[in-house]
Design a protein around this motif. Structure first.
Motif, PDB file in Angstrom:
ATOM      1  N   ALA B  53      65.665  19.943 -26.473  1.00  0.00           N
ATOM      2  CA  ALA B  53      66.987  19.641 -27.022  1.00  0.00           C
ATOM      3  C   ALA B  53      66.896  18.415 -27.934  1.00  0.00           C
ATOM      4  N   ASP B  54      67.776  18.346 -28.893  1.00  0.00           N
ATOM      5  CA  ASP B  54      67.866  17.163 -29.770  1.00  0.00           C
ATOM      6  C   ASP B  54      68.706  16.130 -29.009  1.00  0.00           C
ATOM      7  N   SER B  55      68.146  15.657 -27.900  1.00  0.00           N
ATOM      8  CA  SER B  55      68.967  14.956 -26.908  1.00  0.00           C
ATOM      9  C   SER B  55      69.583  13.648 -27.406  1.00  0.00           C
ATOM     10  N   ASP B  56      68.818  12.865 -28.176  1.00  0.00           N
ATOM     11  CA  ASP B  56      69.384  11.585 -28.651  1.00  0.00           C
ATOM     12  C   ASP B  56      70.585  11.815 -29.564  1.00  0.00           C
ATOM     13  N   ASN B  57      70.463  12.787 -30.476  1.00  0.00           N
ATOM     14  CA  ASN B  57      71.592  13.068 -31.369  1.00  0.00           C
ATOM     15  C   ASN B  57      72.791  13.635 -30.617  1.00  0.00           C
ATOM     16  N   ILE B  58      72.511  14.446 -29.591  1.00  0.00           N
ATOM     17  CA  ILE B  58      73.617  14.990 -28.778  1.00  0.00           C
ATOM     18  C   ILE B  58      74.323  13.850 -28.049  1.00  0.00           C
ATOM     19  N   LEU B  59      73.525  12.936 -27.472  1.00  0.00           N
ATOM     20  CA  LEU B  59      74.121  11.790 -26.762  1.00  0.00           C
ATOM     21  C   LEU B  59      75.005  10.979 -27.731  1.00  0.00           C
ATOM     22  N   ARG B  60      74.485  10.742 -28.950  1.00  0.00           N
ATOM     23  CA  ARG B  60      75.272   9.982 -29.937  1.00  0.00           C
ATOM     24  C   ARG B  60      76.553  10.729 -30.320  1.00  0.00           C
ATOM     25  N   ALA B  61      76.443  12.061 -30.413  1.00  0.00           N
ATOM     26  CA  ALA B  61      77.596  12.857 -30.871  1.00  0.00           C
ATOM     27  C   ALA B  61      78.733  12.850 -29.853  1.00  0.00           C
ATOM     28  N   ILE B  62      78.389  12.806 -28.554  1.00  0.00           N
ATOM     29  CA  ILE B  62      79.467  12.933 -27.558  1.00  0.00           C
ATOM     30  C   ILE B  62      79.945  11.584 -27.005  1.00  0.00           C
ATOM     31  N   THR B  63      79.194  10.514 -27.273  1.00  0.00           N
ATOM     32  CA  THR B  63      79.617   9.205 -26.778  1.00  0.00           C
ATOM     33  C   THR B  63      80.739   8.663 -27.661  1.00  0.00           C
ATOM     34  N   PRO B  64      81.915   8.366 -27.092  1.00  0.00           N
ATOM     35  CA  PRO B  64      83.065   7.975 -27.918  1.00  0.00           C
ATOM     36  C   PRO B  64      82.857   6.627 -28.609  1.00  0.00           C
ATOM     37  N   VAL B  65      83.362   6.545 -29.836  1.00  0.00           N
ATOM     38  CA  VAL B  65      83.367   5.271 -30.569  1.00  0.00           C
ATOM     39  C   VAL B  65      84.442   4.396 -29.936  1.00  0.00           C
ATOM     40  N   PHE B  66      84.173   3.087 -29.813  1.00  0.00           N
ATOM     41  CA  PHE B  66      85.181   2.207 -29.214  1.00  0.00           C
ATOM     42  C   PHE B  66      86.418   2.118 -30.106  1.00  0.00           C
ATOM     43  N   ASP B  67      87.564   2.133 -29.440  1.00  0.00           N
ATOM     44  CA  ASP B  67      88.832   2.054 -30.164  1.00  0.00           C
ATOM     45  C   ASP B  67      89.755   1.110 -29.389  1.00  0.00           C
ATOM     46  N   PRO B  68      90.091  -0.045 -29.990  1.00  0.00           N
ATOM     47  CA  PRO B  68      90.908  -1.048 -29.282  1.00  0.00           C
ATOM     48  C   PRO B  68      92.252  -0.507 -28.823  1.00  0.00           C
ATOM     49  N   ASN B  69      92.670   0.629 -29.394  1.00  0.00           N
ATOM     50  CA  ASN B  69      93.980   1.179 -29.017  1.00  0.00           C
ATOM     51  C   ASN B  69      93.930   2.000 -27.726  1.00  0.00           C
ATOM     52  N   ARG B  70      92.708   2.298 -27.261  1.00  0.00           N
ATOM     53  CA  ARG B  70      92.604   3.115 -26.042  1.00  0.00           C
ATOM     54  C   ARG B  70      92.876   2.240 -24.825  1.00  0.00           C
ATOM     55  N   SER B 295      75.570  10.084 -14.270  1.00  0.00           N
ATOM     56  CA  SER B 295      75.459  10.058 -15.733  1.00  0.00           C
ATOM     57  C   SER B 295      75.994  11.345 -16.340  1.00  0.00           C
ATOM     58  N   VAL B 296      75.591  12.476 -15.750  1.00  0.00           N
ATOM     59  CA  VAL B 296      76.055  13.769 -16.271  1.00  0.00           C
ATOM     60  C   VAL B 296      77.583  13.841 -16.177  1.00  0.00           C
ATOM     61  N   ALA B 297      78.142  13.288 -15.093  1.00  0.00           N
ATOM     62  CA  ALA B 297      79.606  13.305 -14.921  1.00  0.00           C
ATOM     63  C   ALA B 297      80.307  12.636 -16.106  1.00  0.00           C
ATOM     64  N   VAL B 298      79.777  11.493 -16.539  1.00  0.00           N
ATOM     65  CA  VAL B 298      80.406  10.758 -17.642  1.00  0.00           C
ATOM     66  C   VAL B 298      80.233  11.507 -18.964  1.00  0.00           C
ATOM     67  N   PHE B 299      79.014  11.947 -19.257  1.00  0.00           N
ATOM     68  CA  PHE B 299      78.770  12.625 -20.544  1.00  0.00           C
ATOM     69  C   PHE B 299      79.503  13.965 -20.620  1.00  0.00           C
ATOM     70  N   LEU B 300      79.585  14.653 -19.496  1.00  0.00           N
ATOM     71  CA  LEU B 300      80.352  15.915 -19.466  1.00  0.00           C
ATOM     72  C   LEU B 300      81.824  15.623 -19.774  1.00  0.00           C
ATOM     73  N   SER B 301      82.361  14.556 -19.174  1.00  0.00           N
ATOM     74  CA  SER B 301      83.771  14.207 -19.420  1.00  0.00           C
ATOM     75  C   SER B 301      83.992  13.895 -20.898  1.00  0.00           C
ATOM     76  N   TRP B 302      83.072  13.135 -21.485  1.00  0.00           N
ATOM     77  CA  TRP B 302      83.201  12.782 -22.905  1.00  0.00           C
ATOM     78  C   TRP B 302      83.070  14.024 -23.803  1.00  0.00           C
ATOM     79  N   ALA B 303      82.093  14.875 -23.477  1.00  0.00           N
ATOM     80  CA  ALA B 303      81.883  16.086 -24.293  1.00  0.00           C
ATOM     81  C   ALA B 303      83.117  16.982 -24.231  1.00  0.00           C
TER      82      ALA B 303
END
Lengths: 368, 368
Positions: B53-70, B295-303
């Motif tokens: 898998a292109d795992s690093d790019n997948i991790l980057r794609a699903i990890t949310p960008v920080f947003d001060p409004n959240r 870890s999978v729990a968090v990334f699954l939630s983000w994805a």
């Protein structure tokens, strides 16, 4: 020895004060320290050269090379039987040391009171609150509670590569009766047993528990050794023939292995005697014996795996896995203790020594 | 393998001793280690290139960008169901890992005995002492205690983005009955469920609990996978067709996602198979599977958040959030384990790996 060195030190102190050319006090103290730690007196040089084990090479030979194809548990599963109302540190020291050296899983079987405390020291340990002490058991219930306690440990027994019996065990009669039964179960399952601390109190009073079991290791300190000699050989400790007496003692107990802890660790299985005197620390804080028992458990497990797998093709001496485990465990603890002392000096504690186990192992036997 | 490597190593040891020109032992050990870790055998190279898998790019794609409004909770709320009389470390490892990766809130639902200990490991966790074991429940009370336990968890269910069922759960029959009901409630609420450890023991014996639920992830190790294959496919593990068999197994359980842990992690949802083999560590200390489940729990939630929000415009492959969660979680754990091993070598413990989660995530996907 303290008096003697104290007197030496005062003589040195006066000469340092009286002669301008005398080296600085710190240097003299360092020299005296090295003389004491390295024991460069005549008899020690002789002893060291004649009986000293090739401990670093033995440690390297029995420590498994890493293999990514191996899975959890294959690098060792050990269990510590100990931990009661008074003592919770000792079983933790033994169990966490086993993990820090490279075991995959480390269990502790202790009393209900001790369990939450031992668990709280580290989430890495698996702690079973199964042992009972007299104060919580009525006379009527003793038989079935004994059966329950022994069954709780026995259902895990086959999974363990080694049992450490004694760290923080205490001397409650009912608890010790249960532990006697656990030792019998371990023997039936051919699981190696290391006996330390209060486990030695139990075994010294009932030598039959380990007598004739070649997978048993006793790790007595000065006083525990004295009681063992008096009980088994019916005489006093004879330091003029320390090696001969240790070998006789091990032979008399049917070929168990004994690691006599001291300034120089002596190890015998009744056939040969080896010493480990490298490194070490002058600090005698409580708990170092617990690190040793956990370390010996791991190295014994590795040596046994290697010997069983190698079907006699192994070129290593001695060939008894209990001797190999003791030599490697002693060498590692002594190195870790010396590293910790270099760093912490008088304030060195057992937790500081545990923190040096990884670096010591890496110095002697790099992981890769 | 132990035999083979034991013998290899000793042969090397002897040659190093016997030949003056032999390279130093440390160099030979290093070479042996690299050959095994890099797996420079034909089939590994093929496997890696074809399914990796292109795992690093997948991790980057699903990890949310920080947003001060959240606000608190939007980066993830996970719950671990586990923690009993024996086991308290496993649920802590899973729950704290979720927080260290970036979840906002991490809950643990465990037994009354386990709760104070798990709370003592960290003030960051919200620990609910609600589960009960047989020894503390009378037969008459079982029905209403089951209802009470399930209700205690269910009143929180809607708030959770993911449930991790199994770390340190134990195998008490009454406790497992309650957990079966909790799994049914989670399915009704459409909450993703990751099944690990003793949760896999439960599910393997009652596959209907997860069968046909696309938001279920099973994370078996070698032995758990073996039992799953025997039970569901009624055959033995076939490593000659590891990918095909994994896909058949996932399909047979109605399209759940399976992460088969090993030297190379294999992941399938019954439609495709992906592998993650970068980084990793040869150390097999217990607890690494718990980090993975958290870890999978968090990334699954983000994805899942990303896919639901993006209404199908997302350009990422694979598109199944459970596959994405497994790939990212596996990649992160393997990187953290390799960083911890670089530093601690043989003495690497699970807590050391958890301490490397943040740095690993920052290396792959900088926060800003």
């Amino acid at each position: 020895m303290i008096v003697k060195h104290g007197m030496n030190y005062l003589t040195v102190l006066n000469s340092a004060r009286n002669h301008k050319l005398a080296p600085p006090l710190a240097v003299l103290r360092r020299q005296q320290f090295l003389i004491r730690v390295l024991g460069v007196r005549g008899e020690n040089r002789m002893q060291g050269s004649k009986f000293e084990a090739d401990s670093d090479n033995i440690l390297r030979a029995i420590t498994p090379v890493f293999d990514p194809n191996r899975h959890k548990g294959q690098a060792g599963k050990v269990a510590v039987i100990g931990g009661c109302r008074e003592y919770t540190g000792a079983p933790y020291f033994a169990a966490i040391s086993a993990l820090k050296i490279g075991a995959d899983l480390s269990h502790v079987f202790c009393t209900k009171d001790a369990a939450p405390v031992i668990k709280s020291y580290s989430p890495e340990l698996i702690v079973h609150p199964v042992l009972e002490e007299s104060y919580s058991v009525g006379d009527r219930d003793k038989d079935h509670i004994t059966r329950r306690v022994v069954a709780e440990v026995d259902k895990w027994m086959e999974r363990f590569d080694c049992l450490v019996v004694g760290p923080g065990l205490g001397r409650d009669p009912f608890l010790l009766d249960c532990v006697s039964e656990i030792i019998k179960q371990a023997r039936q399952s051919n699981v190696p047993i290391i006996i330390d601390g209060d486990g030695l109190f139990l075994v010294t009073n009932n030598i039959g528990l380990v007598s004739g079991y070649p997978l048993a290791i006793l790790t007595p300190n000065v006083n525990e050794y004295k009681r063992l000699v008096q009980k088994v050989l019916n005489c006093e400790v004879n330091d003029q023939d320390a090696h001969g007496q240790l070998m006789s003692l091990a032979k008399q107990i049917g070929g168990v292995t004994i690691l006599r802890k001291g300034k120089c660790d002596l190890i015998s299985d009744g056939e040969i005697v080896k010493s480990v005197s490298k490194h070490g620390s002058p600090r005698r804080c409580g708990g170092q014996g617990d690190i040793l028992s956990g370390s010996v458990a791991v190295f014994l497990s590795w040596a046994r795996q290697l010997i069983l797998a190698d079907e006699g093709n192994l070129i290593i001496s001695p060939t008894n896995p209990t001797m190999l485990g003791c030599i490697a465990g002693s060498a590692l603890l002594r190195k870790a203790a010396s590293l910790a002392f270099e760093d912490r000096k008088r304030s060195t504690l057992t937790t500081d020594i545990i923190e040096c186990l990884g670096r010591s192992l890496e110095d002697i036997c790099p992981a890769c």
